[in-house]
Design a protein around this motif. Structure first.
Motif, PDB file in Angstrom:
ATOM      1  N   UNK A 237       1.022  -1.051   0.111  1.00 37.75           N
ATOM      2  CA  UNK A 237       0.035  -0.031  -0.072  1.00 37.75           C
ATOM      3  C   UNK A 237       0.859   1.471  -0.123  1.00 37.75           C
ATOM      4  N   UNK A 238       2.135   1.174   0.695  1.00 42.09           N
ATOM      5  CA  UNK A 238       2.883   2.375   0.683  1.00 42.09           C
ATOM      6  C   UNK A 238       3.561   2.627  -0.712  1.00 42.09           C
ATOM      7  N   UNK A 239       3.829   1.673  -1.368  1.00 43.38           N
ATOM      8  CA  UNK A 239       4.573   1.715  -2.557  1.00 43.38           C
ATOM      9  C   UNK A 239       3.531   1.690  -3.706  1.00 43.38           C
ATOM     10  N   UNK A 240       2.385   1.161  -3.558  1.00 42.42           N
ATOM     11  CA  UNK A 240       1.234   0.946  -4.597  1.00 42.42           C
ATOM     12  C   UNK A 240       1.506   0.078  -5.579  1.00 42.42           C
ATOM     13  N   UNK A 241       2.122  -1.139  -5.366  1.00 46.73           N
ATOM     14  CA  UNK A 241       2.626  -2.082  -6.179  1.00 46.73           C
ATOM     15  C   UNK A 241       2.623  -3.544  -5.877  1.00 46.73           C
ATOM     16  N   UNK A 242       2.895  -4.370  -6.868  1.00 46.17           N
ATOM     17  CA  UNK A 242       2.846  -5.800  -6.255  1.00 46.17           C
ATOM     18  C   UNK A 242       4.407  -5.793  -5.633  1.00 46.17           C
ATOM     19  N   UNK A 243       4.377  -6.597  -4.474  1.00 45.28           N
ATOM     20  CA  UNK A 243       5.439  -6.761  -3.625  1.00 45.28           C
ATOM     21  C   UNK A 243       5.853  -8.136  -3.385  1.00 45.28           C
ATOM     22  N   UNK A 244       6.909  -8.739  -3.871  1.00 44.89           N
ATOM     23  CA  UNK A 244       7.077 -10.148  -3.792  1.00 44.89           C
ATOM     24  C   UNK A 244       8.132 -10.066  -2.165  1.00 44.89           C
ATOM     25  N   UNK A 245       7.279 -10.399  -1.240  1.00 43.89           N
ATOM     26  CA  UNK A 245       8.232 -10.443   0.196  1.00 43.89           C
ATOM     27  C   UNK A 245       9.327 -10.941  -0.170  1.00 43.89           C
ATOM     28  N   UNK A 246      10.657 -10.075   0.610  1.00 41.03           N
ATOM     29  CA  UNK A 246      11.899 -10.755   0.391  1.00 41.03           C
ATOM     30  C   UNK A 246      12.595 -10.457  -0.965  1.00 41.03           C
ATOM     31  N   UNK A 247      11.822  -9.533  -1.628  1.00 37.61           N
ATOM     32  CA  UNK A 247      12.790  -9.307  -3.160  1.00 37.61           C
ATOM     33  C   UNK A 247      13.893  -8.270  -2.720  1.00 37.61           C
ATOM     34  N   UNK A 248      13.899  -7.495  -1.738  1.00 39.60           N
ATOM     35  CA  UNK A 248      15.122  -6.677  -1.734  1.00 39.60           C
ATOM     36  C   UNK A 248      15.917  -7.432  -0.356  1.00 39.60           C
ATOM     37  N   UNK A 249      15.298  -7.878   0.466  1.00 40.98           N
ATOM     38  CA  UNK A 249      16.133  -8.638   1.603  1.00 40.98           C
ATOM     39  C   UNK A 249      16.472  -9.778   1.516  1.00 40.98           C
ATOM     40  N   UNK A 250      15.825 -10.658   0.303  1.00 36.10           N
ATOM     41  CA  UNK A 250      16.315 -11.948   0.524  1.00 36.10           C
ATOM     42  C   UNK A 250      15.241 -12.803   1.618  1.00 36.10           C
TER      43      UNK A 250
END
Lengths: 130, 130
Positions: free
Chosen positions: A56-69
């Motif tokens: 909701x904050x970035x208003x886009x699809x978010x694959x959990x872990x995509x940046x943190x792994x």
């Protein structure tokens, strides 16, 4: 066209097109996270094997872990009696919470005070770098 | 004035004045229910020892089990890293779900089909009489 189309169509999304999802450790049943999915995120969660949300904050699809792994491998998906909440059992890699705790629910209300009860798995500033 | 005023004030309620709550069995960590609380319901949950919600369909305070007797005794209350979701560990009397299942999450998505996996504790028409 996905094999899950008719199931996803039976789910009730709210007036913002979202459905809440509870993320639970598939082994010890610990609650790890809570987030929202839109229709596409539900489909991705069911077909890709990785828990995927609507940010909701970035208003886009978010694959959990995509940046943190710190991805969440989907082990089972349930929904409730009203078809308006999802329960996703996962294998959590490292930690679910961006603060470094394994679970987002590390604040316990005890005798009128808030006590931190969680297990810290990493230091947030080491993982989420600019 | 409650001892919990400052904690409740730190919680984030949504644009309808509600906060989601996950209800979990305090012994085996099974997810039993999901519902919303408004400020008064959070306070009642913390002070009365019985999980209390805001019924969106009836637009009023709802002590879970007030008609069925299937109350939820509060054992512990947690909130998440964003202060916008509650996790309530409970002792569930009989069943959480109005359909008669112990948990509301009795629908499992398996190989593109929905399978009923829950444990039926009562027949709904025997409990919710006119």
């Amino acid at each position: 066209m996905s094999a899950y189309d008719s199931i996803i169509s039976s789910l009730k999304f709210d007036d913002k097109g979202l459905i809440p999802a509870i993320l639970q450790d598939h082994e010890n049943n610990e609650i790890l996270m809570f987030a929202f999915m839109h229709r596409e995120a539900v489909e991705k969660t069911l077909t890709s094997g990785l828990a995927t949300f609507f940010s909701r904050s970035r208003n886009k699809l978010w694959v959990k872990g995509e940046s943190s792994g710190h991805t969440q491998e989907v082990k089972a998906v349930y929904f409730d009696c009203d078809n308006d909440v999802l329960l996703v059992k996962i294998k959590q890699n490292v930690a679910a919470c961006h603060t470094g705790y394994r679970s987002c629910f590390f604040n316990k209300i005890e005798n009128g005070k808030v006590v931190t009860v969680g297990q810290k798995m990493f230091d947030e500033k080491d993982v989420y770098k600019k």
